[in-house]
Design a protein around this motif. Structure first.
Motif, short mmCIF file in Angstrom:
data_model
loop_
_atom_site.label_atom_id
_atom_site.label_comp_id
_atom_site.label_asym_id
_atom_site.label_seq_id
_atom_site.Cartn_x
_atom_site.Cartn_y
_atom_site.Cartn_z
N LEU A 116 0.83 -1.21 0.00
CA LEU A 116 0.00 0.00 0.00
C LEU A 116 0.86 1.26 0.00
O LEU A 116 0.54 2.25 -0.66
N LYS A 117 1.97 1.20 0.72
CA LYS A 117 2.90 2.34 0.71
C LYS A 117 3.48 2.54 -0.68
O LYS A 117 3.75 3.68 -1.10
N ASP A 118 3.66 1.45 -1.42
CA ASP A 118 4.21 1.53 -2.77
C ASP A 118 3.27 2.30 -3.70
O ASP A 118 3.70 2.83 -4.72
N TYR A 119 1.98 2.31 -3.34
CA TYR A 119 1.02 3.09 -4.10
C TYR A 119 0.98 4.55 -3.63
O TYR A 119 0.14 5.34 -4.08
N ASP A 127 -3.11 -2.95 15.34
CA ASP A 127 -3.53 -4.28 15.82
C ASP A 127 -3.50 -5.25 14.64
O ASP A 127 -2.45 -5.44 14.05
N GLN A 128 -4.65 -5.83 14.26
CA GLN A 128 -4.64 -6.77 13.14
C GLN A 128 -5.19 -6.14 11.87
O GLN A 128 -5.34 -6.82 10.86
N ASP A 129 -5.46 -4.84 11.90
CA ASP A 129 -5.98 -4.16 10.72
C ASP A 129 -4.92 -3.24 10.13
O ASP A 129 -3.98 -2.80 10.81
N ILE A 130 -5.08 -2.93 8.84
CA ILE A 130 -4.21 -1.97 8.18
C ILE A 130 -5.05 -0.74 7.87
O ILE A 130 -6.16 -0.85 7.33
N VAL A 131 -4.53 0.42 8.24
CA VAL A 131 -5.28 1.66 8.05
C VAL A 131 -4.48 2.62 7.17
O VAL A 131 -3.25 2.57 7.13
N VAL A 132 -5.20 3.47 6.46
CA VAL A 132 -4.61 4.53 5.66
C VAL A 132 -5.15 5.85 6.20
O VAL A 132 -6.37 6.07 6.17
N ASN A 133 -4.26 6.66 6.74
CA ASN A 133 -4.68 7.93 7.38
C ASN A 133 -5.77 7.67 8.42
O ASN A 133 -6.73 8.43 8.53
N GLY A 134 -5.62 6.56 9.15
CA GLY A 134 -6.56 6.23 10.23
C GLY A 134 -7.80 5.50 9.80
O GLY A 134 -8.60 5.09 10.64
N LYS A 135 -7.99 5.29 8.48
CA LYS A 135 -9.19 4.60 7.99
C LYS A 135 -8.83 3.17 7.56
O LYS A 135 -7.83 2.96 6.88
N LYS A 136 -9.67 2.23 7.94
CA LYS A 136 -9.39 0.82 7.68
C LYS A 136 -9.50 0.50 6.19
O LYS A 136 -10.51 0.78 5.55
N ILE A 137 -8.44 -0.12 5.66
CA ILE A 137 -8.44 -0.55 4.26
C ILE A 137 -8.22 -2.05 4.14
O ILE A 137 -8.40 -2.64 3.09
N SER A 138 -7.86 -2.68 5.29
CA SER A 138 -7.58 -4.11 5.28
C SER A 138 -7.89 -4.70 6.65
O SER A 138 -7.34 -4.28 7.66
N GLY A 139 -8.81 -5.69 6.68
CA GLY A 139 -9.15 -6.38 7.92
C GLY A 139 -8.53 -7.77 7.91
O GLY A 139 -8.56 -8.46 6.89
N ASN A 140 -7.98 -8.19 9.04
CA ASN A 140 -7.25 -9.46 9.10
C ASN A 140 -7.56 -10.21 10.38
O ASN A 140 -7.98 -9.63 11.39
N SER A 189 -10.79 2.72 0.71
CA SER A 189 -10.51 1.74 -0.34
C SER A 189 -9.45 2.30 -1.28
O SER A 189 -9.14 3.50 -1.26
N LEU A 190 -8.91 1.43 -2.12
CA LEU A 190 -7.95 1.90 -3.11
C LEU A 190 -8.60 2.90 -4.07
O LEU A 190 -7.99 3.90 -4.45
N GLU A 191 -9.85 2.63 -4.43
CA GLU A 191 -10.56 3.54 -5.33
C GLU A 191 -10.67 4.93 -4.71
O GLU A 191 -10.44 5.95 -5.38
N ARG A 192 -11.03 4.97 -3.45
CA ARG A 192 -11.20 6.26 -2.78
C ARG A 192 -9.88 6.99 -2.60
O ARG A 192 -9.82 8.22 -2.75
#
Length: 365
Positions: A116-119, A127-140, A189-192
């Motif tokens: 995601l950083k590469d984009y 924790d177990q989620d990945i966030v972009v600017n504090g918003k969840k983009i990946s749940g694990n 999301s990636l689209e957003r």
């Protein structure tokens, strides 16, 4: 070290939630560590193994719109899976996975963060989620199966928050509007973020390169073995069974309340939502000074052992409130569960809150 990279065509919900179990059995038998990717054919509601469907899902809406409700073998919360996400499953032998959940997530999700950083995105692991600017983009989430450890996750390419909000149970339509608004504020999301949706093939290429670099492994393009496919088909068929989908609900058929109710001078049924790191939901029936029945559910992850919650619930039946803490402590000490989301102390605090409810106090005398 050589890993398999398996890319599958889009699947239905029952096949999605059983794919990694089939692969985990292969890995447990000595097969290669595996990275599995695919997407879904159609939307479905994906309920965590420790959740009660009636508390989480708007069944009127899902039934009316032919949206399947599928219970997975993995913990975590209820999510609505759509064609807008890219799903991955990392299945490794137990000796190749840290036993501590925090370290486990850091090792196997850092490569996803770097993709995601590469984009150009400001992605971090929370924790177990990945966030972009504090918003969840990946749940694990993670679980153990046999001698294997599974990390299941996704990257949101497109987020249909409207559909998500309609499938989730809420107290009122006004509240549903708030949920939809809240979702759009804490899910991205990636689209957003990018203004476009990258091709799945591009994502797979970046994932492969990142995992190879971080874990010092080499992927080989592969397919599932005939034995895995046979097991997979059998498991997917079993997951369609309502006995499994509603097993938690049917285990506690009389505990259908979202509040505290005094039924008589000696009987009360009480529900409590308690926020630890993850949500713990306790519903209990009290009869003549004792716990007659109790349900413990929520969006946490019990990585091992299987059936821990059921064991604890059974041990709490028939005990007086004064023994609740003792039972929790002794069960945790004996069974030694690996849990991400709450501790024994959290559970004791949650039970204390429910025991302090006025309706319960009146019945307990």
């Amino acid at each position: 070290m050589s890993w398999r990279f398996v890319s599958l065509p889009p699947q239905d919900g029952y096949h999605m939630v059983t794919s990694f179990v089939s692969v985990a059995e292969y890995v447990s038998r000595g097969g290669k560590d595996t990275f599995l990717v695919f997407s879904v054919k159609e939307p479905f509601v994906n309920v965590g193994v420790h959740q009660e469907v009636w508390l989480e899902v708007d069944l009127d809406y899902t039934l009316k719109n032919n949206i399947p409700v599928v219970r997975r073998d993995l913990g975590g919360g209820t999510v609505v899976i759509t064609q807008g996400e890219h799903d991955y499953f990392i299945v490794v032998r137990g000796e190749n996975a840290p036993s501590d959940p925090k370290t486990l997530y850091e090792r196997f999700l850092t490569p996803v963060v770097d993709v995601l950083k590469d984009y150009g995105l400001n992605a971090t692991l929370r924790d177990q989620d990945i966030v972009v600017n504090g918003k969840k983009i990946s749940g694990n989430g993670a679980m153990t199966h046999g001698k294997a450890v599974v990390i299941a996750g996704n990257i949101l390419m497109r987020a249909d928050t409207r559909l998500m909000s309609k499938c989730i149970k809420v107290p009122s339509e006004k509240f549903r509007d708030k949920i939809a608004k809240d979702m759009s504020e804490w899910i991205t999301s990636l689209e957003r973020e990018l203004g476009y949706v990258p091709p799945r093939e591009e994502l797979d290429k970046k994932l492969k390169e990142s995992f190879e670099s971080h874990l010092n492994i080499k992927f080989e393009e592969s397919t599932l073995t005939p034995e895995e496919i046979e097991t997979w088909e059998k498991l997917a068929s079993e997951k369609r069974n309502e006995e499994w989908i509603y097993y938690k609900d049917r285990r506690h058929p009389e505990l259908k309340t979202e509040r505290c109710v005094k039924i008589s001078s000696s009987v009360a049924v009480c529900h409590l939502d308690y926020k630890a790191r993850k949500l713990i939901r306790i519903t209990a029936k009290f009869v003549e000074g004792k716990i007659d029945e109790v349900s413990i559910s929520g969006d946490f992850f019990v990585m091992s052992p299987k059936g821990f919650l059921e064991t604890l619930e059974d041990r709490l039946r028939g005990v007086t409130p004064s023994r609740v803490h003792e039972i929790i402590d002794s069960t945790f000490l004996e069974v030694k569960p690996i849990i991400f989301g709450f501790s024994a102390e959290d559970l004791k605090k949650a039970f204390q809150e429910i025991l302090n409810k006025p309706e319960v106090q009146e019945v307990l005398g």
